[in-house]
Design a protein around this motif. Structure first.
Motif, PDB file in Angstrom:
ATOM      1  N   VAL A 153      39.932  44.070  35.829  1.00 48.52           N
ATOM      2  CA  VAL A 153      39.919  44.571  37.215  1.00 48.52           C
ATOM      3  C   VAL A 153      41.162  45.391  37.555  1.00 48.52           C
ATOM      4  O   VAL A 153      41.421  45.663  38.730  1.00 48.52           O
ATOM      5  N   GLU A 154      41.934  45.790  36.548  1.00 45.37           N
ATOM      6  CA  GLU A 154      43.049  46.698  36.828  1.00 45.37           C
ATOM      7  C   GLU A 154      42.512  48.018  37.366  1.00 45.37           C
ATOM      8  O   GLU A 154      41.554  48.580  36.838  1.00 45.37           O
ATOM      9  N   TYR A 206      45.368  45.350  41.160  1.00 45.08           N
ATOM     10  CA  TYR A 206      44.149  44.700  40.694  1.00 45.08           C
ATOM     11  C   TYR A 206      43.097  44.726  41.801  1.00 45.08           C
ATOM     12  O   TYR A 206      43.381  44.346  42.946  1.00 45.08           O
ATOM     13  N   LEU A 207      41.888  45.156  41.461  1.00 45.92           N
ATOM     14  CA  LEU A 207      40.798  45.191  42.427  1.00 45.92           C
ATOM     15  C   LEU A 207      40.239  43.790  42.650  1.00 45.92           C
ATOM     16  O   LEU A 207      40.367  42.909  41.810  1.00 45.92           O
ATOM     17  N   MET A 238      46.827  42.815  45.537  1.00 44.86           N
ATOM     18  CA  MET A 238      47.848  42.124  44.747  1.00 44.86           C
ATOM     19  C   MET A 238      48.427  43.023  43.654  1.00 44.86           C
ATOM     20  O   MET A 238      47.703  43.705  42.949  1.00 44.86           O
ATOM     21  N   GLU A 239      49.737  43.027  43.532  1.00 37.44           N
ATOM     22  CA  GLU A 239      50.418  43.769  42.479  1.00 37.44           C
ATOM     23  C   GLU A 239      51.187  42.832  41.547  1.00 37.44           C
ATOM     24  O   GLU A 239      51.440  43.161  40.393  1.00 37.44           O
ATOM     25  N   THR A 240      51.556  41.656  42.063  1.00 38.00           N
ATOM     26  CA  THR A 240      52.253  40.661  41.257  1.00 38.00           C
ATOM     27  C   THR A 240      51.363  39.438  41.109  1.00 38.00           C
ATOM     28  O   THR A 240      51.006  38.798  42.092  1.00 38.00           O
ATOM     29  N   VAL A 241      51.005  39.127  39.879  1.00 36.78           N
ATOM     30  CA  VAL A 241      50.079  38.037  39.610  1.00 36.78           C
ATOM     31  C   VAL A 241      50.859  36.777  39.244  1.00 36.78           C
ATOM     32  O   VAL A 241      51.817  36.847  38.459  1.00 36.78           O
ATOM     33  N   LEU A 294      31.012  46.173  41.789  1.00 39.29           N
ATOM     34  CA  LEU A 294      31.505  46.871  40.594  1.00 39.29           C
ATOM     35  C   LEU A 294      32.302  45.941  39.684  1.00 39.29           C
ATOM     36  O   LEU A 294      32.065  45.871  38.473  1.00 39.29           O
ATOM     37  N   THR A 295      33.247  45.232  40.255  1.00 43.91           N
ATOM     38  CA  THR A 295      34.157  44.406  39.454  1.00 43.91           C
ATOM     39  C   THR A 295      33.491  43.122  38.952  1.00 43.91           C
ATOM     40  O   THR A 295      33.695  42.720  37.808  1.00 43.91           O
TER      41      THR A 295
END
Length: 305
Positions: free
Chosen positions: A207-208, A5-6, A187-190, A12-13
């Motif tokens: 934001v993926e 996730y950005l 972050m990859e795990t939310v 941009l996001t």
């Protein structure tokens, strides 16, 4: 494969999340603005054209804004400020007042004026002597604070000061601030509590990394490079000026050898420090008007440097 996730604070996001999804900006505004009753909350919005010309070329990339209004005509300005400097407070007040005045459109039906709310999310600390992260400014009577002139509502949120346990009773308030502070681009795990909320879950999908093209991702990386450069340039100029001014002030005060002399020397050193700051900012290409805002020096003093 794990999702990435950005950071939603980037140009941009931020514009994609809050500038393209009315339901998300409505949720953010209702959660963070100081509405006291459910009747005050926003039901729907129409996007307005954002300000296109930056007022400070040194930090032209460090401010991202989204503007909208609701069915009642109330206007909302949402800004993400990546780098703080003293003139931002005046800039926010000026832009809010300008939006308020523009409602008249060359008429003088003042009773038609609706409030303007400015929500400023600051990725920096600017009130070091105040522990709270949430700051709400409006026009109130000095003695009778219940007497209010409605019109401009300015809210500043110092994101680095926020911690999740601060305001547990305001669920969406906390969830949105967690979204803005915890999703950092790596972050990859939310946390499940974020995904369990429909608005935050949708904002996570927006934001993926996979939702963006290679060109957009290059622009995203460039944005952070620019922010780092702008932060370094500004802070370097201010620190150099302050350090030199303090040193000169102490030397002057010690030479005079008395309390009055020290105070006078410190004041003189402060003045010299502002001049050094102005010299540094001038050498970086900053315009006279912007240097005046940052230092308080007159145009004549700056031109003489």
């Amino acid at each position: 494969m794990a999702k990435r996730y950005l950071d939603p604070k980037a140009d941009l996001t931020f514009k994609k999340v809050f500038g393209e999804h009315p339901d998300l900006v409505i949720s953010l505004l209702n959660a963070l603005l100081p509405f006291k009753t459910q009747e005050e909350e926003i039901q729907s919005v129409e996007y307005l054209t954002p300000e296109m010309v930056p007022d400070n070329p040194l930090r032209k990339n460090s401010i991202v804004d989204v503007r909208c209004k609701d069915l009642r005509g109330r206007q909302f300005i949402v800004e993400m400020q990546m780098v703080w400097s003293p003139e931002f407070m005046q800039r926010v007040m000026f832009n809010s007042a300008k939006a308020y005045v523009r409602q008249l459109d060359k008429q003088e039906d003042y009773h038609l004026l609706e409030p303007v709310y400015s929500l400023n999310l600051v990725n920096d600390v600017f009130l070091n002597d105040v522990p709270e992260y949430y700051h709400y400014y409006r026009m109130v009577h000095e003695k009778h604070t219940e007497k209010v002139i409605d019109g401009l509502h300015l809210v500043f949120v110092e994101l680095p000061k926020f911690t999740p346990h601060t305001m547990k009773e305001k669920k969406m308030h906390v969830l949105w601030l967690r979204y803005l502070t915890e999703i950092d681009g790596y972050m990859e795990t939310v946390p499940q509590e974020l995904l369990d909320n429909p608005e935050i879950s949708k904002a996570m999908e927006v934001v993926e990394e996979s939702a963006f093209s290679p060109e957009q991702l290059l622009g995203y990386d460039k944005f952070w490079d620019i922010i780092r450069t702008e932060t370094t340039l500004y802070n370097s100029g201010v620190r150099q000026g302050q350090a030199k001014g303090l040193e000169q002030g102490l030397e002057e005060g010690m030479k005079k050898g008395r309390a009055e002399g020290l105070a006078e020397g410190l004041e003189k050193g402060r003045a010299e420090g502002l001049k050094d700051t102005a010299r540094n900012l001038k050498s970086m290409g900053l315009g006279i008007a912007d240097i005046q805002k940052a230092t308080g020096l007159s145009e004549e003093d700056i031109l003489r440097l």
